[in-house]
Write an enzyme that holds these catalytic residues in place. Structure first.
Site, PDB file in Angstrom:
ATOM      1  N   HIS A  56      24.955  37.189 -13.508  1.00  0.00           N
ATOM      2  CA  HIS A  56      24.774  35.941 -12.763  1.00  0.00           C
ATOM      3  C   HIS A  56      25.894  35.074 -12.898  1.00  0.00           C
ATOM      4  CE1 HIS A  56      22.517  34.277 -16.052  1.00  0.00           C
ATOM      5  NE2 HIS A  56      23.512  33.340 -16.020  1.00  0.00           N
TER       6      HIS A  56
HETATM    7  P1  TYD Z   1      17.968  33.985 -17.323  1.00  0.00           P
HETATM    8  O1  TYD Z   1      18.896  32.788 -17.246  1.00  0.00           O
HETATM    9  O2  TYD Z   1      17.725  34.668 -15.961  1.00  0.00           O
HETATM   10  O3  TYD Z   1      18.395  34.849 -18.428  1.00  0.00           O
HETATM   11  P2  TYD Z   1      19.738  36.184 -18.203  1.00  0.00           P
HETATM   12  O4  TYD Z   1      20.392  35.675 -17.292  1.00  0.00           O
HETATM   13  O5  TYD Z   1      20.256  35.833 -19.540  1.00  0.00           O
HETATM   14  O6  TYD Z   1      18.803  37.281 -18.289  1.00  0.00           O
HETATM   15  O7  TYD Z   1      16.612  33.375 -17.711  1.00  0.00           O
HETATM   16  C1  TYD Z   1      15.333  34.015 -17.896  1.00  0.00           C
HETATM   17  C2  TYD Z   1      14.215  33.321 -17.667  1.00  0.00           C
HETATM   18  O8  TYD Z   1      13.993  32.279 -18.723  1.00  0.00           O
HETATM   19  C3  TYD Z   1      13.954  32.908 -16.275  1.00  0.00           C
HETATM   20  O9  TYD Z   1      12.552  33.079 -15.991  1.00  0.00           O
HETATM   21  C4  TYD Z   1      14.469  31.613 -16.229  1.00  0.00           C
HETATM   22  C5  TYD Z   1      14.134  31.008 -17.881  1.00  0.00           C
HETATM   23  N1  TYD Z   1      15.044  29.909 -18.564  1.00  0.00           N
HETATM   24  C6  TYD Z   1      14.383  28.598 -18.470  1.00  0.00           C
HETATM   25  O10 TYD Z   1      13.228  28.385 -18.064  1.00  0.00           O
HETATM   26  N2  TYD Z   1      15.299  27.597 -18.910  1.00  0.00           N
HETATM   27  C7  TYD Z   1      16.618  27.980 -19.295  1.00  0.00           C
HETATM   28  O11 TYD Z   1      17.424  26.981 -19.788  1.00  0.00           O
HETATM   29  C8  TYD Z   1      16.913  29.211 -19.238  1.00  0.00           C
HETATM   30  C9  TYD Z   1      18.443  29.774 -19.587  1.00  0.00           C
HETATM   31  C10 TYD Z   1      16.123  30.311 -18.661  1.00  0.00           C
END
Ligand code: TYD
Length: 141
Positions: A56
Site C-alpha cells: 500500500h
Molecule cells: P495494515 O496497515 O493493513 O498492515 P500491513 O499493510 O502491514 O499488512 O494493518 C493491518 C490491520 O491492522 C488492519 O486491519 C488495520 C489494523 N491497524 C490498526 O488498527 N491501527 C494501526 O495503526 C495499523 C498500522 C493497523
C-alpha cells in the site's frame, strides 16, 4: 503538488548508546532524530516465513521503519523507480515519505518491524490498489 520519489527516502542513523558488557540502547526523539513528530508507534511481528506485508501507499503519512529485531526487506516504489532496502540493524531507520508504495518481505524468524508514524491511524490515508496509486502519482492532488 510535487510528489516525493524513492531517492527522497533514506536510511537514518539512530542514536546508539553502547555499554561494553550490557548491550545497546537506541533512542528516537521528536525534535532531533526524526524529521517529523511521532504520533503513533506500531510493530509487526510473527510474520510467517515467505509472507509479505505492506502493499500500500499513504497519501500524507511519513514513517520511520526500524528492524527492532531480525531482518526484512522493504521495497519502495514511486510509480517510476523501485528501490529495495535490507533492514537488519536496530540503530537504523528507513524514512519513508508520503505517496510511496511499499512492500515488506523476506522476514527472518523473530523479525520485529517497528514503525514510527507521523499521524494516528486513518484508513482513509491508505491507497491499497496499485492502479489507484499510479493514478494518484499522476494527479496533482
Ligand atoms: P495494515 O496497515 O493493513 O498492515 P500491513 O499493510 O502491514 O499488512 O494493518 C493491518 C490491520 O491492522 C488492519 O486491519 C488495520 C489494523 N491497524 C490498526 O488498527 N491501527 C494501526 O495503526 C495499523 C498500522 C493497523
Amino acid at each position: 503538488m510535487v510528489k516525493f520519489n524513492v531517492y527522497d527516502c533514506t536510511m537514518i542513523e539512530l542514536d546508539k548508546h553502547h555499554s561494553d558488557r550490557k548491550g545497546n540502547i537506541s533512542v528516537v526523539q521528536n525534535g532531533d532524530t526524526v524529521p517529523f513528530d511521532v504520533k503513533r508507534v506500531y510493530y509487526l511481528y510473527d510474520v510467517p516465513g515467505g509472507e509479505s506485508r505492506g502493499a500500500h501507499a499513504h497519501k500524507e503519512l511519513s514513517q520511520l521503519i526500524v528492524a527492532a529485531s531480525g531482518s526484512f526487506r522493504v521495497t519502495l516504489d514511486d510509480g517510476n523507480v523501485k528501490r529495495s532496502f535490507i533492514l537488519n540493524r536496530p540503530y537504523q531507520g528507513l524514512y519513508v515519505k508520503p505517496g510511496i508504495w511499499r512492500d515488506l518481505d523476506d522476514f527472518s524468524s523473530g523479525a520485529v518491524a517497528m514503525v514510527l508514524a507521523s499521524e494516528k491511524y486513518n484508513p482513509a490515508d491508505y491507497i491499497r490498489d496499485y492502479d489507484e496509486f499510479i493514478s494518484f502519482r499522476h494527479s496533482d492532488k
